[in-house]
Structures are given as C-alpha cells and as structure tokens.
Design a protein around this motif. Structure first.
Motif, PDB file in Angstrom:
ATOM      1  N   HIS A  25      -4.323   6.974   6.850  1.00 58.17           N
ATOM      2  CA  HIS A  25      -2.800   7.177   7.050  1.00 58.17           C
ATOM      3  C   HIS A  25      -2.357   7.750   5.716  1.00 58.17           C
ATOM      4  O   HIS A  25      -1.355   8.425   6.006  1.00 58.17           O
ATOM      5  N   ALA A  26      -2.837   7.266   4.716  1.00 57.05           N
ATOM      6  CA  ALA A  26      -2.100   7.649   3.516  1.00 57.05           C
ATOM      7  C   ALA A  26      -2.225   9.337   3.258  1.00 57.05           C
ATOM      8  O   ALA A  26      -1.610  10.200   2.859  1.00 57.05           O
ATOM      9  N   GLY A 191      -8.418   0.696  -3.200  1.00 57.13           N
ATOM     10  CA  GLY A 191      -7.023   0.783  -3.575  1.00 57.13           C
ATOM     11  C   GLY A 191      -5.782  -0.008  -2.558  1.00 57.13           C
ATOM     12  O   GLY A 191      -6.439   0.093  -1.269  1.00 57.13           O
ATOM     13  N   VAL A 192      -5.088  -0.666  -2.795  1.00 55.12           N
ATOM     14  CA  VAL A 192      -3.938  -1.087  -1.619  1.00 55.12           C
ATOM     15  C   VAL A 192      -2.711  -0.929  -2.023  1.00 55.12           C
ATOM     16  O   VAL A 192      -2.351  -0.438  -3.054  1.00 55.12           O
ATOM     17  N   ASP A 193      -1.975  -0.907  -1.062  1.00 49.81           N
ATOM     18  CA  ASP A 193      -0.590  -0.568  -0.872  1.00 49.81           C
ATOM     19  C   ASP A 193       0.209  -1.574  -1.486  1.00 49.81           C
ATOM     20  O   ASP A 193       0.396  -2.565  -1.073  1.00 49.81           O
ATOM     21  N   THR A 194       0.508  -1.486  -2.837  1.00 52.35           N
ATOM     22  CA  THR A 194       1.147  -2.546  -3.530  1.00 52.35           C
ATOM     23  C   THR A 194       2.694  -2.688  -3.026  1.00 52.35           C
ATOM     24  O   THR A 194       3.342  -3.542  -3.573  1.00 52.35           O
ATOM     25  N   LEU A 312      -8.384  -7.586  -3.655  1.00 51.68           N
ATOM     26  CA  LEU A 312      -7.277  -6.571  -4.120  1.00 51.68           C
ATOM     27  C   LEU A 312      -6.046  -7.034  -3.767  1.00 51.68           C
ATOM     28  O   LEU A 312      -4.959  -6.814  -4.251  1.00 51.68           O
ATOM     29  N   GLU A 313      -6.100  -7.278  -2.333  1.00 54.00           N
ATOM     30  CA  GLU A 313      -4.718  -7.714  -1.567  1.00 54.00           C
ATOM     31  C   GLU A 313      -4.121  -8.998  -2.368  1.00 54.00           C
ATOM     32  O   GLU A 313      -2.742  -9.205  -2.592  1.00 54.00           O
ATOM     33  N   ALA A 314      -4.925  -9.936  -2.515  1.00 59.42           N
ATOM     34  CA  ALA A 314      -4.433 -11.131  -3.171  1.00 59.42           C
ATOM     35  C   ALA A 314      -3.943 -10.928  -4.587  1.00 59.42           C
ATOM     36  O   ALA A 314      -3.101 -11.499  -4.946  1.00 59.42           O
ATOM     37  N   MET A 315      -4.629  -9.997  -5.489  1.00 54.98           N
ATOM     38  CA  MET A 315      -4.277  -9.838  -6.766  1.00 54.98           C
ATOM     39  C   MET A 315      -2.714  -8.903  -6.466  1.00 54.98           C
ATOM     40  O   MET A 315      -2.132  -9.404  -7.301  1.00 54.98           O
ATOM     41  N   ALA A 316      -2.810  -7.973  -5.869  1.00 48.89           N
ATOM     42  CA  ALA A 316      -1.574  -7.213  -5.696  1.00 48.89           C
ATOM     43  C   ALA A 316      -0.350  -8.348  -5.052  1.00 48.89           C
ATOM     44  O   ALA A 316       0.826  -8.154  -5.575  1.00 48.89           O
ATOM     45  N   ARG A 378      -4.607  -0.417 -11.820  1.00 51.34           N
ATOM     46  CA  ARG A 378      -6.137   0.346 -11.476  1.00 51.34           C
ATOM     47  C   ARG A 378      -6.237   0.295 -10.245  1.00 51.34           C
ATOM     48  O   ARG A 378      -7.115   1.068  -9.809  1.00 51.34           O
ATOM     49  N   TYR A 379      -5.688  -0.318  -9.060  1.00 52.23           N
ATOM     50  CA  TYR A 379      -6.185  -0.519  -7.855  1.00 52.23           C
ATOM     51  C   TYR A 379      -5.027  -0.314  -6.722  1.00 52.23           C
ATOM     52  O   TYR A 379      -5.059  -0.893  -5.766  1.00 52.23           O
ATOM     53  N   THR A 380      -4.355   0.802  -7.119  1.00 52.18           N
ATOM     54  CA  THR A 380      -3.141   1.301  -6.142  1.00 52.18           C
ATOM     55  C   THR A 380      -3.774   2.231  -5.015  1.00 52.18           C
ATOM     56  O   THR A 380      -4.789   3.008  -5.460  1.00 52.18           O
TER      57      THR A 380
END
Length: 403
Positions: A25-26, A191-194, A312-316, A378-380
């Motif tokens: 998608h990105a 990476g996650v969508d922040t 990563l989703e939890a962190m964001a 770091r994880y976007t």
C-alpha cells in the motif's frame, strides 16, 4: 517508478500478511506499480482443476487497482503453504505476462520459495526476499531449536536471491553463520504507520476518540488493561503469561487476550474468570488500534520471534511494553524503551513484574512515552519504505525508479 511483482500472503491473518499489505500500500502510494501474487482460490474456481486457475484479475479495492494473481494451493495456514502442482507454471506464466522490473517475495514457507531464485534468473528478473521466520539466536529452548532448522534449510536458497531482507542485526548474524554472504543481506526493520498507531486522546476528549475506543473505555471502565495481541500458539508462550497472571491476580486490572490459535481451548478456563478476557481473533484494524490505545501495558512472552509488528504497534501507540529477548524484540526495547525479560523463566519474571506495574502507574506512563519515541526514531513505515526503495535502486535501472 518501478513495477514490482509482490509474492506474498493475504490470508490467513498473520504478521506476513500485515507486512505485505502495509508495504505494498505504501509503495503504491509513492507511485510504484504493484502486481500482488498470492496463494488463493479465485472466485468461481472451486471444483475446477489447476489448469483453470490461470487468470489475472484486477481487484480494485483489495489491491488498489493493480493486477492480482491467484496461485492454486493444497494447504494454507498462518505458518506454511503447500502449493498445487500447477502453481510453479502459473507463477512463471504470470511473470512473463506482467513483465515486472523486480520480484519481491515475502517468503511464505512454501516449497515454491526454493524454486523462485532459479525461475527469476531464467526470466532475467532481479529477486528480493524478505525472510520472516522467528528465531532465538541463543537456542535456549526446544522451539528455538526447531526454528533454527528452518534457517538451516533455507540458507542455501537464500544465498541465491539478489537481496535478502531481515529485520535485525541478530537475524543477519544467524544467516551469515549459515553461509549467506554479507553483501546479499539487508537489515531493514519492520515499520508501522505512526499516524494510525498513535496514543489515545485524553480520556475527557471523547469527541476525538474513535467509536471503537469509546466503546472499549465504557466496557473496561474502572479497570486497567494489560494486553496480549497475537497467536495463541506454543512459540508465543501465552501459557507462561496466563500462569503468572493467575498467580498474581493484580487488583483492579484485567488481562485481555486478542487473538486465536491452537492452544486457546487448553488455556481458557471453562468457568467465569472476570479478570481475563479472551477476545479472540479481531479482523478490524480500527478495533485493534483501539485496544492498543486502551491498554496500559502490552505483554509479549514469546519463546521465538522475528520482529513483532504487534510490539511495534504497541510502542507507537504509547503503551508500556514488556517483551522477551527472543528474536529482535529485545533489541527494539533495549536502552529503556521497555522492559526486556529472558525467554527462560517467563512466569517467574512476570510474577515479579506484574505487581510493580500495577502499583506504579507513573512507571507505565513513562515507559509508554519512551516506547513511542523509539518507534518514531527507528520503526516508522516511512523509514522502512525509504530503505526499500534504496535497495530496489541497486537492482533496477535508475530510470525505472524515477517518476
């Protein structure tokens, strides 16, 4: 821009599915063409032979308007896929027809994975692999030993890909020891969508909260939510988490298990257990986002991991994170972005930590703030895509990557 043939998964839901859909998608939003190739049975094909499963369809909503190829299969699970006999021929014909600039395989643990480098070489196509299997480099348990066999089995084939994407330096070191050359390896973390995964609005700002979050706040009002989100399977070690929770029973708190898997029936007690909620599989992105925003603490007790997208989703989302040092998860949280525990003695460690987390809301708030900062640093998903485009540029003529 480049035309990329993406070979991956769309179901059943797992980290590989999330990785493939979010990445494509990105890439598509940045102007690249995506042809999504995956194992599926096209509509209307049930009962037909493999010979008939050769059409390329344009599924506007499911693939953003790009062509989609459905490969026939015999068995498909969250972990592995067994293709039908005609799948390799269908894949070759599809690639000849689509004429992509590059093939990117988010490996699905399928026999077809082992044939892909030679097939792409015959067609003159550069090929990239993303290698997902969980691991524990220290081999501290039987599950880790089993996963190490997967790495040993795949290493000779991975050495034939033009590039192999892994999620951490630790994972790269494992493959280096197994004979994959350093110049073939590229460390590009998940990476996650922040913007999607972000902290909840303040409790009083109900107008800004999603309907899903408002509903969850009402349902769990007066209780602090501790969350596990993922498969309920042996390698996830949910049993150790449940055992620790039942030993401590932290007052005023509830443990919510979002996910399903083969061990759920064995771990879920038949009677009423008001401080443990077995939510089950949750297909809605909005609902999963709301759970992460609601939770005060996210717990990941895995025996083996790659790089957990749920973590990563939890962190964001600004949630305090507790995870084992399996795979790359410890690397993600090191330096104060969360609490890292060993894969050995998880129940004992959680039995000590749960009362501390219950009694120190200031600590969980600070851990959530640090987790969000680390994710942004770091994880976007944007950073992931920049690195991916740079890798593609090494393999595809530069003109194809420029608008």
């Amino acid at each position: 821009m480049a035309h990329i043939a993406w070979l991956g998964k769309k179901n059943p839901f797992c980290g590989n599915v999330t990785y493939g859909l979010s990445t494509t998608h990105a890439l598509r939003s940045r102007g690249h063409g995506i042809s999504f190739i995956h194992f599926d049975t096209p509509a209307g094909s049930l009962g037909r032979s493999g010979e008939a499963l050769t059409e390329v369809e344009t599924l506007g909503d499911s693939n953003g308007g790009g062509p989609e190829v459905a490969l026939p299969y015999l068995v498909k699970s969250q972990v592995y896929t067994i293709p039908s006999l005609g799948a390799q021929r269908e894949l070759r014909e599809s690639l000849e027809r689509l004429k992509p600039d590059l093939v990117h395989a988010s490996l699905t643990l399928s026999p077809l994975d082992f044939r892909l480098p030679d097939l792409c070489q015959q067609l003159g196509l550069p090929v990239v692999a993303t290698f997902h299997p969980a691991f524990d480099a220290s081999l501290r348990n039987l599950t880790a030993g089993t996963q190490q066999l997967t790495y040993q089995l795949y290493a000779p084939t991975l050495a034939k890909f033009d590039r192999v994407i892994v999620f951490s330096e630790l994972q790269a070191e494992v493959l280096l020891r197994l004979g994959v050359r350093a110049e073939r390896l590229a460390v590009i973390p998940n990476g996650v969508d922040t913007d999607t995964w972000r902290p909840a609005p303040a409790t009083g700002a109900q107008a800004a909260a999603s309907p899903e979050l408002q509903e969850l706040r009402q349902r769990f009002a007066g209780r602090r939510v501790f969350l596990y989100m993922g498969r309920v399977a042996t390698e996830k070690n949910v049993e150790a988490l449940i055992k620790a929770w039942r030993l401590v029973r932290p007052a005023g708190c509830v443990l919510v298990i979002v996910g399903d898997g083969p061990l759920r029936s064995a771990l879920q007690t038949p009677g009423d257990e008001p401080d443990v909620v077995w939510w089950g599989y949750e297909p809605s992105l909005e609902q999963r986002v709301a759970f992460q925003q609601l939770a005060e603490v996210f717990l990941l007790p895995s025996l083996v991991e790659g790089l957990s997208l749920a973590l990563l989703e939890a962190m964001a989302s600004g949630t305090a994170c507790i995870a084992t040092d399996a795979g790359a998860d410890g690397e993600v949280l090191e330096g104060g972005a969360g609490i890292v525990i060993s894969t050995q003695g998880v129940t004992t460690q959680l039995r000590t930590l749960l009362p501390v987390l219950r009694d120190q809301p200031v600590l969980t708030e600070e851990l959530g703030r640090r987790a969000r900062a680390r994710a942004l640093e770091r994880y976007t998903l944007e950073g992931n895509i920049h690195a991916l485009e740079a890798l593609y540029a090494e393999l595809v003529p530069q003109g194809s990557l420029v608008a």
